[in-house]
Design a protein around this motif. Structure first.
Motif, PDB file in Angstrom:
ATOM      1  N   LEU A 252     -11.778 -16.587 -17.471  1.00  0.00           N
ATOM      2  CA  LEU A 252     -13.063 -16.091 -17.656  1.00  0.00           C
ATOM      3  C   LEU A 252     -13.696 -15.736 -16.364  1.00  0.00           C
ATOM      4  N   GLU A 253     -13.421 -16.528 -15.500  1.00  0.00           N
ATOM      5  CA  GLU A 253     -13.865 -16.213 -13.944  1.00  0.00           C
ATOM      6  C   GLU A 253     -13.389 -14.814 -13.539  1.00  0.00           C
TER       7      GLU A 253
ATOM      8  N   ALA B  19     -11.881 -12.489 -15.329  1.00  0.00           N
ATOM      9  CA  ALA B  19     -12.222 -11.475 -16.104  1.00  0.00           C
ATOM     10  C   ALA B  19     -13.671 -11.148 -16.053  1.00  0.00           C
ATOM     11  N   ARG B  20     -14.468 -11.833 -15.471  1.00  0.00           N
ATOM     12  CA  ARG B  20     -15.758 -11.568 -15.322  1.00  0.00           C
ATOM     13  C   ARG B  20     -16.102 -10.171 -14.716  1.00  0.00           C
TER      14      ARG B  20
ATOM     15  N   LEU C 294     -14.527  -7.490 -15.085  1.00  0.00           N
ATOM     16  CA  LEU C 294     -13.754  -6.530 -16.162  1.00  0.00           C
ATOM     17  C   LEU C 294     -14.741  -6.415 -17.355  1.00  0.00           C
ATOM     18  N   LEU C 295     -15.508  -7.549 -17.340  1.00  0.00           N
ATOM     19  CA  LEU C 295     -16.204  -7.663 -18.665  1.00  0.00           C
ATOM     20  C   LEU C 295     -17.616  -6.813 -18.521  1.00  0.00           C
ATOM     21  N   HIS C 296     -17.916  -6.560 -17.481  1.00  0.00           N
ATOM     22  CA  HIS C 296     -19.182  -5.504 -17.420  1.00  0.00           C
ATOM     23  C   HIS C 296     -20.400  -6.004 -18.174  1.00  0.00           C
ATOM     24  N   LEU C 297     -20.747  -7.391 -17.966  1.00  0.00           N
ATOM     25  CA  LEU C 297     -21.996  -7.937 -18.760  1.00  0.00           C
ATOM     26  C   LEU C 297     -23.105  -7.724 -17.855  1.00  0.00           C
ATOM     27  N   SER C 298     -24.275  -7.526 -18.808  1.00  0.00           N
ATOM     28  CA  SER C 298     -25.538  -7.190 -17.898  1.00  0.00           C
ATOM     29  C   SER C 298     -26.352  -8.574 -17.767  1.00  0.00           C
TER      30      SER C 298
ATOM     31  N   GLU D 282     -25.750 -12.908 -16.566  1.00  0.00           N
ATOM     32  CA  GLU D 282     -24.523 -13.965 -15.925  1.00  0.00           C
ATOM     33  C   GLU D 282     -24.278 -14.865 -17.189  1.00  0.00           C
ATOM     34  N   LEU D 283     -22.919 -15.006 -17.225  1.00  0.00           N
ATOM     35  CA  LEU D 283     -22.136 -15.980 -18.268  1.00  0.00           C
ATOM     36  C   LEU D 283     -22.265 -17.164 -17.681  1.00  0.00           C
TER      37      LEU D 283
ATOM     38  N   ILE E 132     -20.378 -19.872 -17.558  1.00  0.00           N
ATOM     39  CA  ILE E 132     -18.873 -20.231 -18.154  1.00  0.00           C
ATOM     40  C   ILE E 132     -18.853 -21.908 -17.940  1.00  0.00           C
TER      41      ILE E 132
END
Length: 110
Positions: free
Chosen positions: A76-77, A79-80, A82-86, A88-89, A91
């Motif tokens: 997940l770190e 891929a962060r 590449l995920l283009h999240l708006s 902060e996940l 994890i």
């Protein structure tokens, strides 16, 4: 008198040595992407489980679970970006919750 008994290496000690070597490499090379350390630790722990299983030694469900969670964390770190999240996940917090649920569910099944 010569000792003819062969000694078997302690797989846990080998795994700890590998973790410390990996940690040292990660500290010396700060340019490595986030998640490489978690992936490496997960691979070492899963490798420990597989080595124990292949030698007929008892395996640890805790080691296997931590290994899988570390692999997920590292993945997940990595891929962060590449995920283009708006947002902060969180994890690590999510993985702590998952670990807690796994431990509780296993105990409640007994």
């Amino acid at each position: 008198m010569e000792n003819t008994r062969k000694s078997n290496p302690d797989l846990s000690t080998i795994a700890w040595g590998a973790i410390f070597i990996l940690w040292g490499i990660i500290e010396m090379l700060p340019s490595l992407p986030e998640g490489i350390g978690a992936l490496g630790i997960g691979a070492i722990l899963i490798g420990l489980t597989l080595a124990r299983r292949s030698k007929g030694e008892p395996t640890s469900a805790f080691t296997t679970t931590i290994g899988i969670l570390a692999l997920l964390w590292g993945g997940l770190e990595l891929a962060r970006p590449l995920l283009h999240l708006s947002f902060e996940l969180p994890i690590f917090a999510i993985l702590l919750l998952a670990l807690g649920l796994i431990i509780l569910m296993r105990e409640l099944k007994k």
